[in-house]
Structures are given as C-alpha cells and as structure tokens.
Design a protein around this motif. Structure first.
Motif, PDB file in Angstrom:
ATOM      1  N   SER A 284     -19.065 -21.619  52.278  1.00 32.61           N
ATOM      2  CA  SER A 284     -19.670 -20.244  53.159  1.00 32.61           C
ATOM      3  C   SER A 284     -20.291 -19.793  52.319  1.00 32.61           C
ATOM      4  N   PRO A 285     -19.545 -19.388  50.749  1.00 34.38           N
ATOM      5  CA  PRO A 285     -20.998 -18.797  49.926  1.00 34.38           C
ATOM      6  C   PRO A 285     -21.600 -19.469  49.180  1.00 34.38           C
ATOM      7  N   SER A 286     -22.361 -20.831  49.809  1.00 32.58           N
ATOM      8  CA  SER A 286     -23.234 -21.323  49.551  1.00 32.58           C
ATOM      9  C   SER A 286     -24.358 -21.347  50.646  1.00 32.58           C
ATOM     10  N   LEU A 287     -23.920 -20.933  51.211  1.00 32.39           N
ATOM     11  CA  LEU A 287     -24.502 -20.818  53.012  1.00 32.39           C
ATOM     12  C   LEU A 287     -25.322 -19.361  52.727  1.00 32.39           C
ATOM     13  N   LEU A 288     -24.195 -18.296  52.518  1.00 36.24           N
ATOM     14  CA  LEU A 288     -24.090 -17.142  51.768  1.00 36.24           C
ATOM     15  C   LEU A 288     -25.887 -16.682  50.739  1.00 36.24           C
ATOM     16  N   LYS A 289     -25.757 -17.397  49.950  1.00 32.81           N
ATOM     17  CA  LYS A 289     -26.534 -17.535  49.153  1.00 32.81           C
ATOM     18  C   LYS A 289     -27.607 -18.664  49.599  1.00 32.81           C
ATOM     19  N   ALA A 290     -27.684 -20.015  50.678  1.00 31.75           N
ATOM     20  CA  ALA A 290     -28.585 -20.633  51.280  1.00 31.75           C
ATOM     21  C   ALA A 290     -29.771 -19.068  51.404  1.00 31.75           C
ATOM     22  N   ALA A 291     -29.659 -18.418  52.514  1.00 29.51           N
ATOM     23  CA  ALA A 291     -29.889 -17.582  53.290  1.00 29.51           C
ATOM     24  C   ALA A 291     -30.276 -16.890  52.396  1.00 29.51           C
ATOM     25  N   PHE A 292     -30.349 -15.798  51.492  1.00 30.79           N
ATOM     26  CA  PHE A 292     -30.226 -14.885  50.487  1.00 30.79           C
ATOM     27  C   PHE A 292     -31.454 -16.160  49.582  1.00 30.79           C
ATOM     28  N   SER A 293     -31.245 -16.377  48.853  1.00 26.91           N
ATOM     29  CA  SER A 293     -32.416 -16.757  47.881  1.00 26.91           C
ATOM     30  C   SER A 293     -33.287 -17.910  48.345  1.00 26.91           C
ATOM     31  N   SER A 294     -33.362 -18.704  50.066  1.00 24.67           N
ATOM     32  CA  SER A 294     -34.304 -19.008  50.020  1.00 24.67           C
ATOM     33  C   SER A 294     -35.293 -18.154  50.850  1.00 24.67           C
ATOM     34  N   GLY A 295     -34.696 -17.216  51.375  1.00 22.96           N
ATOM     35  CA  GLY A 295     -35.336 -16.280  51.965  1.00 22.96           C
ATOM     36  C   GLY A 295     -35.737 -15.463  51.187  1.00 22.96           C
ATOM     37  N   LEU A 296     -36.069 -14.632  50.019  1.00 27.16           N
ATOM     38  CA  LEU A 296     -35.893 -14.235  49.335  1.00 27.16           C
ATOM     39  C   LEU A 296     -37.172 -14.833  48.167  1.00 27.16           C
ATOM     40  N   ILE A 297     -36.662 -16.248  48.174  1.00 20.92           N
ATOM     41  CA  ILE A 297     -37.774 -17.097  47.548  1.00 20.92           C
ATOM     42  C   ILE A 297     -39.175 -17.126  48.187  1.00 20.92           C
ATOM     43  N   PHE A 298     -38.979 -17.141  49.410  1.00 22.26           N
ATOM     44  CA  PHE A 298     -40.438 -17.144  50.165  1.00 22.26           C
ATOM     45  C   PHE A 298     -40.898 -15.836  50.533  1.00 22.26           C
ATOM     46  N   PHE A 299     -40.340 -14.924  50.452  1.00 23.67           N
ATOM     47  CA  PHE A 299     -39.962 -12.724  50.425  1.00 23.67           C
ATOM     48  C   PHE A 299     -40.811 -13.420  49.055  1.00 23.67           C
ATOM     49  N   TRP A 300     -40.502 -13.133  48.356  1.00 24.36           N
ATOM     50  CA  TRP A 300     -41.588 -12.376  46.846  1.00 24.36           C
ATOM     51  C   TRP A 300     -42.492 -13.578  46.759  1.00 24.36           C
ATOM     52  N   TYR A 301     -42.429 -15.083  46.507  1.00 16.66           N
ATOM     53  CA  TYR A 301     -43.605 -15.947  46.831  1.00 16.66           C
ATOM     54  C   TYR A 301     -44.707 -15.851  47.126  1.00 16.66           C
ATOM     55  N   GLU A 302     -45.263 -15.019  48.103  1.00 15.25           N
ATOM     56  CA  GLU A 302     -45.649 -14.885  49.449  1.00 15.25           C
ATOM     57  C   GLU A 302     -46.266 -13.266  48.698  1.00 15.25           C
ATOM     58  N   LEU A 303     -45.592 -13.018  48.745  1.00 19.50           N
ATOM     59  CA  LEU A 303     -45.653 -11.637  48.670  1.00 19.50           C
ATOM     60  C   LEU A 303     -46.466 -11.193  47.220  1.00 19.50           C
ATOM     61  N   PHE A 304     -46.249 -12.056  45.869  1.00 22.61           N
ATOM     62  CA  PHE A 304     -46.713 -11.881  44.674  1.00 22.61           C
ATOM     63  C   PHE A 304     -48.333 -12.602  45.020  1.00 22.61           C
ATOM     64  N   CYS A 305     -48.249 -13.467  45.706  1.00 26.10           N
ATOM     65  CA  CYS A 305     -49.784 -14.871  46.111  1.00 26.10           C
ATOM     66  C   CYS A 305     -50.910 -13.659  46.630  1.00 26.10           C
ATOM     67  N   GLY A 306     -49.579 -13.071  47.653  1.00 31.29           N
ATOM     68  CA  GLY A 306     -51.269 -12.578  48.364  1.00 31.29           C
ATOM     69  C   GLY A 306     -51.321 -10.572  46.905  1.00 31.29           C
ATOM     70  N   LEU A 307     -50.618 -10.201  46.062  1.00 31.60           N
ATOM     71  CA  LEU A 307     -50.953  -9.278  45.310  1.00 31.60           C
ATOM     72  C   LEU A 307     -52.072 -10.033  44.191  1.00 31.60           C
ATOM     73  N   LEU A 308     -52.192 -11.308  43.554  1.00 32.09           N
ATOM     74  CA  LEU A 308     -52.837 -12.067  43.294  1.00 32.09           C
ATOM     75  C   LEU A 308     -54.458 -11.677  43.626  1.00 32.09           C
ATOM     76  N   CYS A 309     -53.739 -11.917  44.789  1.00 31.50           N
ATOM     77  CA  CYS A 309     -55.707 -12.179  46.069  1.00 31.50           C
ATOM     78  C   CYS A 309     -55.851 -10.945  45.624  1.00 31.50           C
ATOM     79  N   ALA A 310     -55.436  -9.640  45.760  1.00 29.83           N
ATOM     80  CA  ALA A 310     -56.046  -8.003  46.356  1.00 29.83           C
ATOM     81  C   ALA A 310     -55.876  -8.702  45.100  1.00 29.83           C
ATOM     82  N   LEU A 311     -55.447  -8.773  43.776  1.00 25.70           N
ATOM     83  CA  LEU A 311     -56.445  -7.970  42.298  1.00 25.70           C
ATOM     84  C   LEU A 311     -57.604  -8.862  41.854  1.00 25.70           C
TER      85      LEU A 311
END
Length: 322
Positions: A284-311
């Motif tokens: 149960s906590p592992s799935l919660l963690k997987a949902a948060f961590s995987s979602g946030l990893i891709f979210f932040w990665y795409e966001l930071f890549c976008g910022l690097l492109c913009a810079l």
C-alpha cells in the motif's frame, strides 16, 4: 517528451542528466515518509495485521502514529542524506543513459526512438546502469531507514566505515541481483506505459491547452509507476530483506529477524514462513510512493527540460512533446 526526438534536440545528454538529478532531488524530499513506511513494512516478519499481537506495525495510519510517537517527525526522513545521493545519482545516470540509448537506437537501427517497445528496452537498460552505479548508496539508505532507537549508525561516514570494517566491501552490494532482476522490468514498463499513456492522451485530448501539459505528465507518470510497481513488487521485498543482512541486531526492536543465504534462500524462507502475502508486505505505501514518485519524476524532468530549452532558445518556451 521523454526520450530522443529528432525534431526537438535542444536538450543534450549532459543537460538530461542535470534535469534527471534535479527531478530526483525534489521528488525525494516529498516521498521520503512513504519510503520509510514501505521499508519498515517490507522488513517486518510478522503479519501486518492488528490481529497479530506480536506485530509492531499493522497498517499505514497505525505505523505513522507509532513511528511519530516513538521516534519523532524526523524519523520519516531517516536516511535522507544517502537517499538524496541515491536519487540525484540515479536520476542523472538513468535519464542520461535513456536519452543516449534511444538516440542510438534511432540512428543505428530501423526502429524509431518514439516506439513504445524501444522505451521498454532502453528504459530497463538505463535503470540497470544507474542501479549498478548507485547501489551502495541504496544499501546505506535502507540501513538508515530500517534502524530504530538507539541508533547503530550515527552518521553517513560512521555507517560506511562500520559496514566496511565489520562486513567487508561486498556488503554494499547486498541485494544487487534481485535489484537488477526487478529494476529492468520495473523501469522498462514505467517508460513503456508512460510513452503509451502520452500517446493516448494526445489522441484522447487533441485540443489540449499548453498549460495543461504538466498535469498530463504528472498523471501519465503516476499511472505508469503504479502499474509497473504492482507487477514487480515481490522482487523489491527480497532486495530489502537481503540489504539488511548482517544488521539483525539493530532490527530486534521491530520483531523477529531472519538471516538469508542469498536470493533463492530468501524467497524460499518468505514463502515457507509468511506465505505468498509475504512478498506483498508494504504494498500500500509502496503504491502510494510509486504514484507520487513516478509522477513527480516525469513531471519535474519534463519541466526542467523545458526550462533548459527556454534558456537556450528564447523562441522555444518548452521542449517539443512527442
């Protein structure tokens, strides 16, 4: 979008590594409490049930209350320093390797870098590369998160020296076999489902507004993480049990302890003593963690890549998607 795209080459592999490490750093701070809960559940021999009087932890809320009462709020960030080294290093190596591998496949084979099967294989290989690079830090993180009070390891340096002197250098790679066996399908499926969900979202919401792209990345990443973790979770339990081998004296306060002779012996003992449910302790906590961590990893990665492109290019406000 994650992976090599010949039409959007504004992010280099070094910049992908920087974006990956940054996304790992931010995500780790947010999901650390769930990680501590998951590890405590995985290492408990007794059944996770209030009907078992010898079990220290029964469920998520009870475990949160008990850990907070016995060890304080900071207990949910135990091992946070090695965990941050793990997240930063793993994120950097994984995304750098993934971008490089998808580019290699696109240029050297007949496959396209946007193919879901390519993401499955390249994602698994990239994660295996990152795992070998940072596994000693993962072992340290597990030891810190698993220890109770009084503490056996007083600092990161103390833990490294003590483990090296008492158990030898091989102890830092305890559990590497099940980790590699588990991480290839887990990470591969993670990238695979993320790619499929991204493609589906483009078909299902063709007129999507630009300012909703980050939410889409978060949702697609979360769903991919939950499905992947559910399919590979038993191997994660075996890995955690092996990583605390030689650390049994610090586990006495948490209940029964076991010594395992290796990967197969660990699986055999868990099945014999705890049944099939033993491989899903802490799910149960592992799935919660997987949902948060995987979602946030891709979210932040795409966001930071976008910022690097913009810079790099004032005319480009975000990294081209898909």
């Amino acid at each position: 979008m994650v992976g090599y795209d010949p039409e959007a080459t504004c992010v280099s592999t070094v910049e992908a590594a920087a974006a990956g490490s940054a996304s790992g750093l931010v995500t780790r701070v947010l999901v650390s409490p769930l990680d501590v809960l998951k590890i405590r559940f995985q290492l408990q021999i007794e059944q996770l049930s209030s009907r078992n009087p010898t079990a220290k932890y029964h469920g998520i809320l009870q475990a949160v209350q008990r850990i907070f009462g016995e060890e304080g709020l900071t207990a949910f960030w135990k091992g946070h320093v090695p965990a941050q080294f793990l997240s930063i290093g793993f994120g950097a190596v994984q995304f750098m390797a993934f971008e490089s591998l998808t580019e290699l496949v696109h240029k050297a084979t007949s496959f396209t870098a946007r193919d879901s099967f390519v993401h499955l294989v390249c994602g698994g290989l990239a994660a295996c590369t990152a795992t070998v690079a940072v596994h000693p830090v993962d072992t340290l993180r597990t030891r810190f998160a698993a220890q109770g009070e009084p503490k056996i390891y007083l600092s990161l340096r103390h833990a490294v020296v003590t483990m090296y002197q008492t158990e030898g250098p091989r102890t830092f790679y305890r559990g590497l076999t099940p980790t590699l066996i588990a991480i290839f399908p887990y990470a591969g499926l993670q990238f695979f489902f993320y790619n499929i969900l991204q493609q589906f979202s483009k078909w299902a919401i063709p007129a999507e507004a630009k300012n909703r792209a980050n939410i889409k990345n978060l949702v697609c990443g979360s769903c991919a993480g939950v499905v992947s973790k559910s399919l590979t979770y038993p191997l994660d339990v075996v890995k955690k049990r092996l990583q605390v081998g030689g650390f049994e004296h610090a586990r006495a306060a948490f209940g029964q302890v076991r010594t395992y002779g290796g990967f197969l012996d660990c699986m055999t003992q868990i099945m014999r003593e705890e049944g099939p449910g033993g491989f899903f302790k802490g799910l149960s906590p592992s799935l919660l963690k997987a949902a948060f961590s995987s979602g946030l990893i891709f979210f932040w990665y795409e966001l930071f890549c976008g910022l690097l492109c913009a810079l790099k290019s004032p005319d480009s406000t975000k990294r081209k998607e898909g």
